[in-house]
Design an enzyme around this catalytic site. Sequence first.
Site, PDB file in Angstrom:
ATOM      1  CB  SER A  61      -0.939   0.000   1.210  1.00  0.00           C
ATOM      2  OG  SER A  61      -1.817  -1.098   1.117  1.00  0.00           O
ATOM      3  NE  ARG A 178       2.314  -7.418  10.663  1.00  0.00           N
ATOM      4  CZ  ARG A 178       2.458  -7.058   9.388  1.00  0.00           C
ATOM      5  NH1 ARG A 178       3.142  -7.831   8.556  1.00  0.00           N
ATOM      6  NH2 ARG A 178       1.928  -5.947   8.926  1.00  0.00           N
ATOM      7  CG  ASN A 249       6.373   5.838   8.030  1.00  0.00           C
ATOM      8  OD1 ASN A 249       5.670   5.104   7.338  1.00  0.00           O
ATOM      9  ND2 ASN A 249       6.096   7.111   8.198  1.00  0.00           N
TER      10      ASN A 249
END
Length: 492
Positions: A61, A178, A249
């Site tokens: 994305s 995660r 990020n």
Amino acid sequence: MKQKCVLIITDGIGYNKNSKFNAFEAAKKPSYEKLFKEVPNSLLKTSGLAVGLPEGQMGNSEVGHMCIGSGRIIYQNLVRINKAIENKELEKNENLQKLLAKCKRVHIIGLYSDGGVHSMDTHFKAMLEICAKNGNEVFAHAITDGRDVNPKSGLNFIKDLKEFCENLGVHFATLCGRFYAMDRDKRWDRVKECYECLLGKAYKVPNLLEYLQKSYDENVTDEFIKAVQNENYKGMREEDGIIFINFRNDRMKQLVEVLNSKDFKEFEREKIFENLLTMSVYDDKFKLPVLFEKEKIENTLAQVISKAGLSQLHTAETEKYAHVTFFFNGGKEELLENETRVLIPSPKVKTYDEKPQMSAFEVCDAVKKGIEKGEDFIVVNFANGDMVGHTGDFNAAIKAVEAVDTCLGEIVECAKKHDYAFIITSDHGNCEAMQDEKGNLLTNHTTFDVFVFVQAKGVSKIKDNMGLSNIAASVLKILDLEIPKEMNEALF
């Protein structure tokens, strides 16, 4: 040709000629069927070199929206880092050398898989090697993936990392899924679990590999592995150096904030750390040294529209809001003149198979309001195909596609009524391949092409061999604005 224009990005919906385990094909989608019959359409490439990634690497994305919004191919951090490792530039990096000279003990943190969306295992290993060869005491903190790669592929990755650490003489310190370490929706209780683990306050085990297998036996896959530490690990010290190897990020910001920010108030922290180094710029507010600075991207689609004095609306739900703002605008946070942003909250569920429609209908309403208000340009992202595709739930993914289809029908109708042109495409595929031939769940993105539909005055055909980088010029052509030299040609 001059018309106002809506750009609709249907995240995670690609073209797969194999209809087996293909949620897009299995869905009831009258709006799509109508588009195929009535609107000029074609296929676009969204992976590999077409979007600035290594050949064969699936798109994502961030990369997709940067490519769409900038109108050019930007060689991504993944490619830049690979080159820096190959030509030995990484080990000479000034900020890295400063940290290694200052801190005897160094911690390497990041997502350990070959997914290539947020990180690469090869980058993790290269960093371990550089630090160990420099004579520092090195600790590896692996975040397990299971989302951009298969849900149980972690066992092989972690086995690989364990052996690598042993051969190098570095400590394999912690393991964490995660889901906890890389939350981006301010669910601070999750990030806290990872923080406590890094401090040496988590559940201790003699063998991280065995713990991972035990988690699988209890139906806990890589993404959801609870934070755990090696029994010999005593935790981070405030004077230690910490290197984050994720190059993307958005899912590392919160952990960095917890470890480093003096203003953080979400939960009590025992320690704050100053010696941090990140692979890329995670957020300008951090004022931290980085290994790879941002490339400056000028004359993006949003900038050209703003400079022309036209209005624009960028909207999406929480999960993809950064993509239609920060990434779409070339990695810039600041709001442009005449730019409006509408954030629709994503539903508060553990995973989106629980609510496959997500907030699509609310996002759709925001677009229709924008059209009725007369915005010159609107960009919208529908997250469903991707976010529900990531869960691996085939039936939920079908419902996700059907929700998007309903919204497309409403927006197209509204666009026609107000004489708007529209472009519909995707940033990458996902839900069109939910299982492999052996029946293993596929929760990751695909390398398939995606559809593009263009309804605009004078457009009857789309050129061959086009990609996401050809969309921005197409929008400018529809708006009758000059296309800057930095952009690739239009689709028509």
